[in-house]
Scaffold this active site. Structure first.
Site, mmCIF file in Angstrom:
data_model
loop_
_atom_site.group_PDB
_atom_site.id
_atom_site.type_symbol
_atom_site.label_atom_id
_atom_site.label_comp_id
_atom_site.label_asym_id
_atom_site.label_seq_id
_atom_site.Cartn_x
_atom_site.Cartn_y
_atom_site.Cartn_z
ATOM 1 N N ARG A 102 12.201 -14.137 77.281
ATOM 2 C CA ARG A 102 13.328 -14.356 78.194
ATOM 3 C C ARG A 102 14.655 -14.008 77.527
ATOM 4 O O ARG A 102 15.614 -13.627 78.214
ATOM 5 C CB ARG A 102 13.327 -15.805 78.685
ATOM 6 N N ARG A 120 -0.270 -19.435 79.077
ATOM 7 C CA ARG A 120 -0.219 -20.346 80.222
ATOM 8 C C ARG A 120 -0.856 -19.683 81.433
ATOM 9 O O ARG A 120 -0.634 -18.504 81.704
ATOM 10 C CB ARG A 120 1.224 -20.747 80.549
ATOM 11 N N ARG A 122 7.762 -14.788 83.934
ATOM 12 C CA ARG A 122 6.653 -15.747 84.014
ATOM 13 C C ARG A 122 5.337 -15.012 83.748
ATOM 14 O O ARG A 122 4.771 -14.397 84.635
ATOM 15 C CB ARG A 122 6.633 -16.394 85.409
ATOM 16 N N GLU A 158 16.284 -20.547 83.348
ATOM 17 C CA GLU A 158 15.921 -21.345 82.172
ATOM 18 C C GLU A 158 15.438 -20.471 81.017
ATOM 19 O O GLU A 158 14.627 -19.567 81.201
ATOM 20 C CB GLU A 158 14.815 -22.329 82.550
ATOM 21 N N SER A 205 14.142 -25.564 77.050
ATOM 22 C CA SER A 205 14.062 -26.932 77.560
ATOM 23 C C SER A 205 13.902 -27.840 76.354
ATOM 24 O O SER A 205 12.933 -27.714 75.604
ATOM 25 C CB SER A 205 12.866 -27.061 78.506
#
Length: 426
Positions: free
Chosen positions: A390, A262, A277, A349, A352
């Protein structure tokens, strides 16, 4: 993508759904474009009918030896042919214009999704586990990893730039152990089938899941025109593109452990340190393809499957129902699972899980056979089960010790060769 016929018949409901997302009404504009398209198609069909009729009349005129009438009809047919060719090109342009507008509109939220503007309006659904109590000031994961000598951001920056990391030794093995544990759990207990899908996809695949055209800047693209997957959702969901699946083969439950890529466009200044991130990360993805009647139950099942990973690893978490202003582009309803990070003193988070209805299926033309003559669009779902990096972050922060070591969760020890504690590198 939406059914324009449904929008024509339910313009108020469509605009009400957009309003919940904080967007302006769009039904009127869409219907106007569609009416122009339909009017043009009607005129085109009339011209084609007249050309067919005139062609037959030429034969009759020739049989009657009426050359003047035949020549006039031939001229009319030639003119109609040219008009039809031009009209067909315009029809394609109007179709593309309608699809271009439709493709940029997000999915409509379900009725039970709470109204809200952003993440501050999300609603906590449940909470599991108690955050650990330390008799020392807990460190953030990158402080733990660097003090162990097993997490190297400087070398990664030298090789690739910011938002990359080099893991070493026990932490490199820990990442592999986490992913293997997750895959074994999902395939062994949760009923998912493991896949190893492509990491590079075509435009149509990224479009099918809703990543294109709106979110092109969030993706990486090769010079050959392939897109690097931001998650295995893109590859797994597109396996049913242009397919008609027998109903007895549903639900399809798929999982894959892949690298993800990403660009993190728009995230400047956010989580600039550490592994939260990054441009490249590892994730175990969950995808379900099911019928409309079963999709909401499948959503709860998928979320429970992701939660089970954290329960087995004894990591405290909370599950949040996202509000209308925070739900993703393709989603109708989303649960975010947020794991407790002592170093940040916050929940972050880690998964999701979303139900997309037939939104992606329409973009992919993915259908199932409900009866002999009854073909319908499938419903698609996707979720993280979980983000591997994560999860490592959460383990390092929740299982850190005062002496700088890290306890290995019991479920991971068989994957770590029996290792119970991660020690600083020699």
């Amino acid at each position: 993508m939406f059914d324009i016929k449904w929008i024509r018949e339910n313009p108020d409901a469509f605009d009400a759904g957009l309003k919940k997302r904080g967007l302006e009404s769009a039904a009127g504009k869409l219907i106007e474009i569609d009416e122009a398209r339909r009017s043009h198609l009607t005129a085109l069909q009339d011209a084609q009918s007249r050309r067919n009729a005139a062609s037959k009349e030429i034969g009759k005129a020739m049989a009657a030896k009426d050359q003047a009438a035949a020549d006039k009809l031939k001229a009319e047919v030639a003119d109609l042919k040219e008009r039809i060719q031009t009209g067909e090109e315009k029809a394609r342009e109007l179709e593309m214009q309608l699809n271009e507008v439709l493709s940029a509109i997000p999915n409509l939220p379900l009725d039970d999704v709470p109204l809200g503007a952003d993440e501050n309006d999300n609603v906590e659904v449940r909470r599991w586990g108690e955050p650990p109590k330390f008799d020392f000031e807990p460190k953030q994961h990158f402080e733990v990893g660097e003090s162990l000598g097993l997490m190297d951001f400087e070398t990664a920056a030298k090789i690739s730039g910011a938002r990359f990391v080099v893991l070493k030794g026990a932490l490199s093995r820990l990442e592999r152990a986490i992913a293997s544990f997750m895959i074994d759990l999902h395939t062994g207990e949760n009923g998912y089938t493991e896949y190893n899908p492509p990491l590079l996809v075509k435009d149509a695949a990224a479009y099918g899941t809703g990543n294109l055209p709106k979110f092109a800047e969030d993706l990486f693209r090769t010079t050959e025109g392939f897109w690097l997957i931001p998650t295995a959702e893109v590859s797994l969901t597109n396996m049913v593109r242009d397919e008609i699946i027998p109903a007895d083969q549903l639900p399809m439950r798929c999982t894959a452990w892949t690298p993800c890529f990403r660009s993190e466009a728009g995230s400047a200044g956010r989580d600039t340190r550490g592994m939260i991130r990054q441009h490249q990360f590892s994730k175990v993805e969950l995808v379900s393809i099911t019928t409309p009647e079963a999709s909401l139950d499948e959503h709860e099942r998928m979320t429970a499957s992701a939660e089970k990973v954290l329960q087995r690893l004894e990591l405290p978490y909370r599950t949040m129902l996202l509000c209308t202003g925070d739900v993703g582009f393709a989603s109708r309803k989303t649960y975010d699972i947020e794991v407790w990070l002592p170093g940040q003193n916050a929940y972050r988070e880690i998964s999701s899980c979303s139900v997309c209805g037939d939104f992606q299926a329409r973009r992919m033309n993915a259908r199932y056979r409900a009866g002999d003559k009854d073909v319908r669009f499938v419903h698609t779902l996707n979720g993280s089960g979980l983000a591997v990096g994560r999860t490592m972050v959460a383990i390092l922060e929740n299982f850190q010790q005062a002496d700088g070591t890290v306890i290995v969760p019991k479920e991971l020890r068989p994957y770590m060769g029996g290792m119970e504690r991660i020690e600083p590198a020699a």
